[in-house]
Design a protein around this motif. Structure first.
Motif, PDB file in Angstrom:
ATOM      1  N   HIS A 186      -2.800  -4.282  -7.169  1.00  0.00           N
ATOM      2  CA  HIS A 186      -3.043  -4.283  -6.251  1.00  0.00           C
ATOM      3  C   HIS A 186      -4.386  -3.762  -5.600  1.00  0.00           C
ATOM      4  N   CYS A 218      -6.785   1.587  -1.385  1.00  0.00           N
ATOM      5  CA  CYS A 218      -5.826   1.915  -2.003  1.00  0.00           C
ATOM      6  C   CYS A 218      -6.517   2.986  -4.114  1.00  0.00           C
ATOM      7  N   CYS A 278      -7.357  -4.471  -2.989  1.00  0.00           N
ATOM      8  CA  CYS A 278      -7.016  -3.404  -1.877  1.00  0.00           C
ATOM      9  C   CYS A 278      -7.820  -2.072  -2.709  1.00  0.00           C
ATOM     10  N   CYS A 334       0.779  -1.148  -0.230  1.00  0.00           N
ATOM     11  CA  CYS A 334      -0.154  -0.180  -0.154  1.00  0.00           C
ATOM     12  C   CYS A 334       1.312   1.327  -0.233  1.00  0.00           C
TER      13      CYS A 334
END
Ligand SMILES: [Zn+2]
Length: 230
Positions: free
Chosen positions: A33, A40, A37, A7
């Motif tokens: 990612h 983010c 996530c 992150c």
């Protein structure tokens, strides 16, 4: 932990990703990612939102720029109009000044009063012309004499000069000279209408030179010679 680390890294790369200037590997890493996530992903959405506001602001400034440009153009047009208006006003003023100048100095619109006129040596030439001597006693030049015949056959020789009169230049100008009138020719020019009297001046203010029935003396030889050019 590893996710937490990722992150932090993603957060650093995100602006580059957003601007599309990161490497393909970084891009791939960010996208992978994001799938797992939300944090983010939210961060990216927030960045996009932040940019959206400035974009609309930019449009606003662009519009204001347009307004300013329009004002500038309008002002330029106004300036051109003002310039043209200025030129026109200048031309009009110049014309008026020139007109005024000419009126004052060149137009023969002032009639010389008979109080400063002396008509002497009235006589008749052998060919019938009436000759007389005119002298203006005020010392100013005479610019022109104009002729008028009224309905009663009265012929007026009117001395005229501009409003601003000039000093007489020479003792032999119009202000001090012999003049003559050919009555026959004047009658022809007047459509054959008979002339009964000859005056120096105007209907209101004049000196009688001759009228019908008046016998004028014969001109002297000297005067006669002045008017014979053969
Ligand atoms: Zn993350």
């Amino acid at each position: 932990m590893s996710n937490k680390m990722s992150c932090e890294i993603i957060k650093d790369i995100l602006p580059l990703y957003y601007d599309g200037v990161c490497s393909d590997d970084s891009k791939k890493m960010v996208e992978e990612h994001m799938l797992n996530c939300d944090h983010c992903k939210c961060e990216l959405d927030r960045m996009q939102d932040e940019i959206k506001v400035p974009k609309s602001e930019i449009q606003k400034y662009r519009n204001e720029g347009e307004v300013i440009r329009n004002i500038t153009n309008a002002w330029k047009r106004t300036k051109v109009k003002s310039f043209i208006r200025g030129i026109i006003i200048t031309i009009i003023l110049f014309s008026l000044i020139t007109l005024g100048y000419n009126r004052l100095f060149h137009w023969n619109i002032t009639k010389v009063p008979t109080s400063v006129v002396e008509v002497t040596q009235v006589s008749e030439l052998t060919d019938g012309k009436i000759v007389f001597h005119v002298e203006l006693t005020d010392g100013y030049a005479l610019n022109e004499t104009i002729y008028n015949i009224d309905k009663d056959g009265k012929f007026y020789v009117t001395p005229v000069r501009p409003i601003v009169k000039k000093k007489a230049q020479s003792p032999y100008g119009l202000a001090n000279d012999f003049d003559f009138i050919d009555i026959e020719e004047a009658e022809e020019n007047n459509g054959g209408k008979k002339i009964n009297a000859l005056y120096y001046g105007t209907p209101e203010d004049n000196i009688l030179i001759w009228k019908k029935g008046m016998n004028l003396p014969k001109a002297s030889e000297e005067i006669e010679n002045m008017f014979h050019f053969e």
